[in-house]
Design an enzyme around this catalytic site. Structure first.
Site, PDB file in Angstrom:
ATOM      1  N   GLU C  29       0.674  -1.109   0.040  1.00 23.93           N
ATOM      2  CA  GLU C  29      -0.114  -0.060   0.081  1.00 23.93           C
ATOM      3  C   GLU C  29       0.779   1.436  -0.206  1.00 23.93           C
ATOM      4  O   GLU C  29       1.767   1.444   0.738  1.00 23.93           O
ATOM      5  CB  GLU C  29      -1.021  -0.245   0.801  1.00 23.93           C
ATOM      6  N   GLU C  71      -4.627  -6.495   2.004  1.00 29.29           N
ATOM      7  CA  GLU C  71      -4.385  -7.620   2.340  1.00 29.29           C
ATOM      8  C   GLU C  71      -3.860  -8.467   2.129  1.00 29.29           C
ATOM      9  O   GLU C  71      -2.853  -9.388   1.768  1.00 29.29           O
ATOM     10  CB  GLU C  71      -3.476  -7.733   4.227  1.00 29.29           C
ATOM     11  N   PHE C  94       2.041  -1.842   9.107  1.00 32.74           N
ATOM     12  CA  PHE C  94       2.301  -1.794   9.932  1.00 32.74           C
ATOM     13  C   PHE C  94       2.224  -3.374   9.787  1.00 32.74           C
ATOM     14  O   PHE C  94       1.022  -4.096   9.984  1.00 32.74           O
ATOM     15  CB  PHE C  94       1.170  -1.279  10.853  1.00 32.74           C
ATOM     16  N   ASP C  96       0.305  -5.239  12.157  1.00 34.34           N
ATOM     17  CA  ASP C  96      -0.928  -5.330  13.470  1.00 34.34           C
ATOM     18  C   ASP C  96      -2.033  -5.942  12.385  1.00 34.34           C
ATOM     19  O   ASP C  96      -3.236  -5.880  12.378  1.00 34.34           O
ATOM     20  CB  ASP C  96      -1.102  -4.189  14.020  1.00 34.34           C
ATOM     21  N   HIS C 140      -2.046   0.151  16.548  1.00 34.53           N
ATOM     22  CA  HIS C 140      -0.342   0.169  15.250  1.00 34.53           C
ATOM     23  C   HIS C 140       0.991  -0.610  16.237  1.00 34.53           C
ATOM     24  O   HIS C 140       1.683   0.785  15.520  1.00 34.53           O
ATOM     25  CB  HIS C 140      -0.141   1.510  14.866  1.00 34.53           C
TER      26      HIS C 140
END
Lengths: 373, 321, 342
Positions: C29, C71, C94, C96, C140
């Protein structure tokens, strides 16, 4: 009284910003701005953003100059009403800066000389060139697997009153990793190329180990370029070489396996620490480094013996000093026996293959005396 | 109908092989000799074979938990598959994958997949490889109506369109995701979904090899020409349960019987090619017989094959560790 | 050789490998950013923290792929591309966000080789930033390396400095297995000398950043820096610490840890990840099993509490290990016998 004075500070954009560069002011001093007007362009390591004024007022000062890099929170400008006097603003700036810089005292030390990578006839060589003087310069040539760091204890001492150049041989340190055919003849052409590039007609060559062989070969191929030779445990004066060292140096890929190999280099084994091993590993991790070492080893130590026989060079060499550690475990000190009388030979007791490190003061003194003769 | 005779013979053989392979597994599984669980592709043969007849080894497919058919259609070797399902060291995955993970990358078969919706993102990647490496290949993601609802699938429809990838999304719609009907679980239509992502939609009757071959051929040609992804919606009937042992209490009496009677792709194929004079019964019978022998010998060989060794437990987790 | 930031070191590793091998591609991204924007600029961001800046400009749209914020599809695509001839480096931004694509990592990429009987190669690198310290709060800031370490088939790399980052990333890109490469987001502006050339640091080989006789400290990522700080302070107080940076949690250099524990007899483990089933727990078990007799004091773990990462600075500071906490733990293990005797 100065309630109307507003500091404009380096903004923080994004998570990671710690400092920013003031790329350009978008408001002239004395101009009136509204809150939200673009004040300045701020550049960080990743983006440039327009910074919007947090308040309304007159931009009384541009504290930060264009192009200046400041920490987040540092004062870049001052916004105030027309009523605020210049003295009040000066006092405000002084107080702000005093408070801001408290705790972030700068410690500006003079940086040590840094090596640079130069182009030598199409070849990238890392060179550390220090010192000035009238005499012929010295060129320091390290050995197999070495680099300019091998002269850590010698370079500055020899450079008192004289230009001294250390460089990484091709395939070594921070130089390009192309080693041609890997022979002493190849490396000696690089030495001559380096002298040409640096505009040096003639130099004293100080060579260690394989670098000693390079220096001797340079005398053979370009005698007019060599003022004298100071050779530390040089290659080329006998057949023997410790192949356990050569092979181990090439193959060891971690500190644990490398430290015993490096221990061959010195008489005092305590000198070999993880830091030294780590430096060697850092070099060996570079793309092409290990291939270069293999090629050099194949060219010079095929079948476990030294390839070149350079003793005849000393028959008609320029003045020559040879220093050898008595306990050298890489190239035996016995190679120093039976040389022409004109050659000064010094055998140092309790010393291994790296006299310039283990006996640096002694070696530095002897080279200086030799050159001063 | 411009299908080479060679292709017809090969396709019939592939469909027959899948049918016999699966029917045999149905029998063998019931004996308890096959470990784990298996999902059978019976009744859906024309879909996998009709699509893969348009592909070569340099094209890539991903499959589903119901993967035996796609493997055979893509050319994976039958005896290795059978041995794999028996958990033997001679299996295509050396007994470490089993029914749901049969793969043969040399055939462009990137695996059956135990995760519903696992394949479509992988095929976006395979298509990206074909595109970046400029090898002219196409990627085909086979997935069911159940997987058509997975986020990973819907994301892949988007990504493939955004990146204009040479990928064909083949929705094998047999009306059931496990024990739940697609009339309950699938909102809207596959067509509207394709159109929502701006990609061409095609559909066909999955019991008709010729319809599948024709439509898939167009879809694959579209993708191969660099025009981006296509969705191909294949309507099918599943002849057995979700997995072996599924009593299918959720299906109306006669549903499967009707499919077997009226929509058997092998019967339909034979009728069509013999009526058109393309192939004759004798050559088809010969294929039937040869396939019977092949399946029989693959079962015999699988049963006799050695089990994996203890050392295999630790092997091939990594290329190097 | 010059001073380079963690960010520059990573950028340089990517750049050098993309120049060297046309199969290396980049996706994620906003790895370029700006495509489809009204300004018409591309390479606008170069990653959300600027790590991939300039790569799109150099290598173009055939090598650098901006993705939608999806994702599952693009990490899955990276896995599929890796299995079919490319060497993708996918940026998850991230770490996460792994919640959105764990299947593609855990069930697909990590399993191909084993499931397919050793016939697959999946040379995939997933880069992600991790860690607390930026008030980035619970979604995050996590340090999820134990999650990946848990999964056979993955390699997990946690560079602790710019030099380490460049060499380990090049190694990761050249590795034929899926590698999770985790960058601590607080470190991007850290600087040190980094060679200009390409070099590789092997996986599974710990680095000793300090050496001392009294206590072994094992630390990961940014914690290595804190452990070094603590070790330097302790050195001045006469306590010698060996600091081990394992570099990779999978493979883990068990031998170096056990050797050092055998030498010092005391162990402190500094781990920024949530405490249950983390690396500190894993290494504690290893040492308890393999080096029990060498221990002169109980193992101490400097770890966060079992809570999400909090937002407010004061709470985040309480949450995170720091040099003072490490120093205190080292003193505690040093005082173990003394206390007992008293």
């Amino acid at each position: 009284m100065n309630a109307s004075i507003t500091p404009i500070t380096m903004p923080k954009f994004g998570l990671a910003m710690t400092e920013g560069k003031l790329a350009g002011w978008m408001v002239r001093p004395g101009a009136t701005v509204r809150a939200g007007d673009d004040l300045a362009d701020i550049e960080t390591s990743k983006i440039t953003n327009a910074y919007e004024s947090p308040a309304a007022g007159i931009l009384r000062r541009q504290v930060a100059q264009e192009g200046e890099t400041l920490a987040v929170g540092a004062l870049i400008g001052v916004l105030a009403d027309a009523e605020a006097t210049d003295a009040e603003i000066d006092a405000f700036i002084a107080r702000f800066n005093a408070e801001f810089s408290a705790g972030s005292a700068e410690d500006a030390e003079e940086a040590p000389p840094e090596p640079s990578v130069i182009d030598v006839k199409g070849r990238a060589l890392r060179v550390l060139d220090i010192g000035h003087g009238d005499g012929d310069p010295i060129v320091l040539i390290h050995g197999f697997g070495g680099d300019i760091g091998n002269w850590l204890f010698n370079h500055a001492a020899l450079a008192e009153g004289r230009r001294v150049i250390a460089f990484d041989l091709p395939g070594h340190g921070g130089s390009g990793k192309d080693v041609g055919d890997g022979t002493l003849a190849f490396f000696s052409t690089v030495v001559v190329d380096l002298l040409d590039t640096l505009g040096i007609d003639r130099a004293h060559l100080v060579g260690h180990s394989l670098g000693g062989g390079v220096a001797l070969t340079t005398v053979k191929n370009a005698p007019s370029r060599v003022a004298s030779l100071a050779l530390l445990a040089p290659a080329g004066l006998g057949p023997d070489v410790n192949m356990a060292f050569i092979d181990g140096f090439i193959t060891a890929d971690r500190q644990k396996t490398l430290i015993p190999v490096l221990s061959y280099l010195v008489h005092d084994k305590g000198l070999i620490g993880r830091k030294m091993a780590d430096d060697v590993l850092r070099y060996k991790r570079l793309d092409g480094a290990v291939d270069a070492l293999r090629r050099v080893a194949a060219a010079n130590f095929a079948d476990g013996k030294q390839t070149d026989t350079l003793r005849p060079v000393l028959e008609s060499a320029p003045p020559t000093l040879i220093i050898w550690g008595k306990d050298d475990e890489i190239l035996p000190a016995s190679h120093a026996a039976g040389l022409p009388e004109a050659v000064t030979v010094v055998i140092l007791p309790d010393t291994g293959h790296m006299p310039q490190m283990e006996r640096s003061d002694d070696v530095n003194g002897r080279i200086r005396a030799f050159l001063a003769r | 109908m411009q299908i080479a005779r060679e292709t017809l013979l090969r396709s019939y053989r592939a469909m027959r092989t899948i049918r016999d392979f699966e029917e045999r597994l149905h029998v063998e599984f019931a004996t308890g000799e096959i470990p784990g669980f298996v999902h059978l592709y019976c009744g859906e043969e024309a879909s996998g074979v009709g699509v893969c007849a348009n592909l070569t080894d340099s094209d890539t497919i991903s499959s589903t938990h119901r993967g035996h058919g796609h493997c055979i259609a893509k050319g994976v070797e039958v005896s290795g598959m059978m041995a794999e399902i028996y958990g033997k060291s001679t299996g295509v995955c050396r007994g470490k994958g089993g029914s749901m993970h049969i793969a043969d990358l040399s055939r462009g078969m990137l695996g059956a997949n135990g995760i519903v919706g696992g394949g479509p993102p992988l095929m976006c990647g395979a298509a990206l490889s074909h595109k970046v490496l400029k090898d002219g290949g196409v990627a085909v993601a086979f997935y069911g109506d159940g997987a058509s609802n997975e986020g990973s699938t819907l994301e892949s429809l988007n990504l493939a369109t955004v990146w204009k990838l040479p990928v064909v999304f083949v929705v094998e719609d047999n009306g059931y995701g496990e024990a739940t009907g697609s009339s309950f679980a699938v909102a809207g239509t596959q067509k509207a979904r394709a159109e929502g992502f701006g990609m061409p939609y095609m559909e066909c009757d999955g019991s008709d090899f010729f319809a599948v071959h024709q439509t898939a051929g167009e879809a694959i040609a579209h993708a191969r020409a660099g025009n981006g992804p296509v969705m191909l919606h294949v309507h099918l009937a599943r002849w057995y349960g979700h997995f072996e042992g599924d009593a299918m209490s959720y299906r109306a009496a006669g549903e499967v019987a009707e499919a077997r009677r009226d929509h058997d792709c092998l019967v339909l194929f034979r009728r069509k090619v013999t009526e058109a004079g393309l192939l004759d019964d004798a050559e088809l019978d010969a294929i039937d017989e040869s396939v019977r022998d092949e399946i029989e010998s693959s079962v015999v060989a699988a049963k006799a094959a050695p089990l994996p060794e203890a050392a295999d437990l630790l092997a091939d987790v990594y290329v190097r560790y | 050789m010059s001073k380079k930031s963690f960010r520059q070191a990573i950028n340089e590793a990517l750049r050098l490998e993309m120049r060297r091998d046309p199969r290396v591609i980049l996706m994620g991204e906003d790895v370029a950013g700006g495509q489809g924007g009204s300004a018409g600029t591309v390479d606008a961001w170069g990653g959300v923290l600027g790590v991939t800046k300039g790569l799109y400009t150099e290598f173009g749209p055939e090598r650098v792929f901006d993705t939608p914020i999806t994702e599952a599809s693009y990490i899955g695509a990276a896995a599929g591309a890796a299995a079919t001839g490319l060497r993708p480096v996918a940026e998850l931004m991230f770490v996460d966000f792994v919640g959105c694509c764990l299947d593609q990592i855990m069930n697909q990429a990590a399993k191909f080789r084993y499931m397919f009987g050793g016939k697959a190669r999946t040379p995939l690198v997933i880069r992600a930033m991790f860690g607390a310290g930026f008030n980035a709060a619970a979604q995050h800031s996590q340090a999820l390396y134990p999650l990946f370490t848990h999964i056979p088939g993955l390699k997990v790399v946690i560079p602790s400095s710019p030099y380490e980052a460049k060499g380990l990333l090049i190694e990761a890109i050249r590795d034929d297995d899926p590698v999770i490469f985790l960058e601590h987001k607080v470190m991007y502006d850290d600087e040190e000398e980094v060679p200009d050339e390409a070099y590789t640091i092997p996986f599974g080989e710990a680095n000793l950043t300090r050496e001392g006789d009294d206590v072994t400290i094992v630390a990961f990522g940014r914690m290595v820096k804190l452990a070094n700080e603590a070790a330097d302070r302790l050195e001045r107080q006469g306590i010698g610490c060996t600091v081990i940076d394992p570099r990779t949690t999978s493979p883990l250099d068990r031998d170096t840890i056990l050797d050092c524990v055998a030498d010092t007899g005391r162990l402190v483990i500094v781990d920024e990840s949530s405490p249950r089933c983390n690396m500190a727990a894993d290494i504690s078990a290893l040492v308890a099993e393999e080096a029990f007799d060498a221990l002169k004091a109980p193992i101490r773990r400097v770890i966060p509490p079992h809570t999400p990462v909090p937002f407010a600075s004061v709470l985040e500071a309480l949450y995170l290990p720091d040099a003072a906490k490490i120093e205190a733990a080292v003193k505690a293990v040093m005082n173990h016998n003394v206390t007992e005797a008293a």
